[in-house]
Write an enzyme that holds these catalytic residues in place. Structure first.
Site, PDB file in Angstrom:
ATOM      1  CD  GLN A 181     -11.119  -6.356   0.740  1.00  0.00           C
ATOM      2  OE1 GLN A 181     -11.511  -5.574   1.588  1.00  0.00           O
ATOM      3  NE2 GLN A 181     -10.157  -6.063  -0.112  1.00  0.00           N
ATOM      4  CG  LEU A 183     -16.590   4.884  -1.923  1.00  0.00           C
ATOM      5  CD1 LEU A 183     -15.191   5.480  -2.007  1.00  0.00           C
ATOM      6  CD2 LEU A 183     -17.603   5.982  -1.738  1.00  0.00           C
ATOM      7  CE1 TYR A 184     -13.364  -2.310   2.703  1.00  0.00           C
ATOM      8  CE2 TYR A 184     -14.193  -3.431   0.763  1.00  0.00           C
ATOM      9  CZ  TYR A 184     -13.767  -3.456   2.067  1.00  0.00           C
ATOM     10  OH  TYR A 184     -13.739  -4.642   2.745  1.00  0.00           O
ATOM     11  CB  ALA A 185     -18.759  -1.187   2.111  1.00  0.00           C
ATOM     12  CE1 TYR A 186     -14.547  -2.295   6.919  1.00  0.00           C
ATOM     13  CE2 TYR A 186     -13.028  -2.484   5.093  1.00  0.00           C
ATOM     14  CZ  TYR A 186     -13.673  -3.042   6.176  1.00  0.00           C
ATOM     15  OH  TYR A 186     -13.450  -4.343   6.509  1.00  0.00           O
TER      16      TYR A 186
END
Length: 190
Positions: free
Chosen positions: A150, A169-172
């Protein structure tokens, strides 16, 4: 008759698994290390009709002498067929003799191939992969891993640039593939 404690039965699935483990352990126990020496040479090649300033570097592998393949016996397979390590010699002395002779020899390049190879990037981390790798490599728990992800997504202060996101790019991500409609590549509207 003694009873087997609950949870310790060797049922159909467990029996197969135990057999596979025992067979693998026997293979490991029967393993005998074998010494072998592969021989490679790095050659500089400049074509006589080439105007290129830099010669090409070619890697040549020793495969044998006068049609006799270089190979080292490593035992037999389950069917009794001999197995070999190809393009290698069995000991250091033989390898040194071949290297000495090759160093004194005049080399002629009869032909070579230039092949194009595609190397695909590794699949992106899914959340699960990220958490597993952070745990295995860094000893991070899930909360710490996702907290770091985050903060990297939100950005960190880097000198005069101020806040800069280090991951874009967020890891979700729960899947490693995207449909055509949801592709992450940029599009140009016409």
């Amino acid at each position: 008759m003694d009873k087997v404690r609950r949870g310790l039965s060797a049922g159909r699935v467990q029996t197969v698994a135990v057999r596979l483990i025992v067979e693998r352990e026997r293979e490991i126990g029967a393993f005998k290390p074998v010494e072998y020496w592969p021989i490679d040479a790095i050659l500089q090649y400049k074509a006589s009709d080439s105007s290129a300033a830099e010669p090409l570097l070619l890697t040549a592998r020793f495969i044998g002498i006068y049609g006799e393949p270089a190979r080292v016996a490593i035992g037999e397979d389950k069917d009794g067929k001999d197995q070999f390590i190809a393009n290698a010699v069995p000991d250091k002395e033989t390898a040194l003799k071949i290297v000495e002779a090759a160093t004194k020899a005049t080399w002629t390049v009869r032909s070579f191939e230039i092949k194009e190879r595609k190397k695909y990037p590794p699949a992106p981390f899914t959340t699960s992969n990220l958490q597993q790798q952070a745990s295995a490599r860094l000893g991070f728990n899930v909360r710490r891993t996702m907290g770091v992800a985050q903060r990297l997504y939100e950005g960190v202060a880097i000198g005069a640039e101020g806040m800069t996101g280090l991951i874009t790019l967020y890891a979700y991500r729960f899947a490693t593939r995207c449909s055509r409609g949801n592709s992450l590549s940029p599009r140009v509207d016409q």
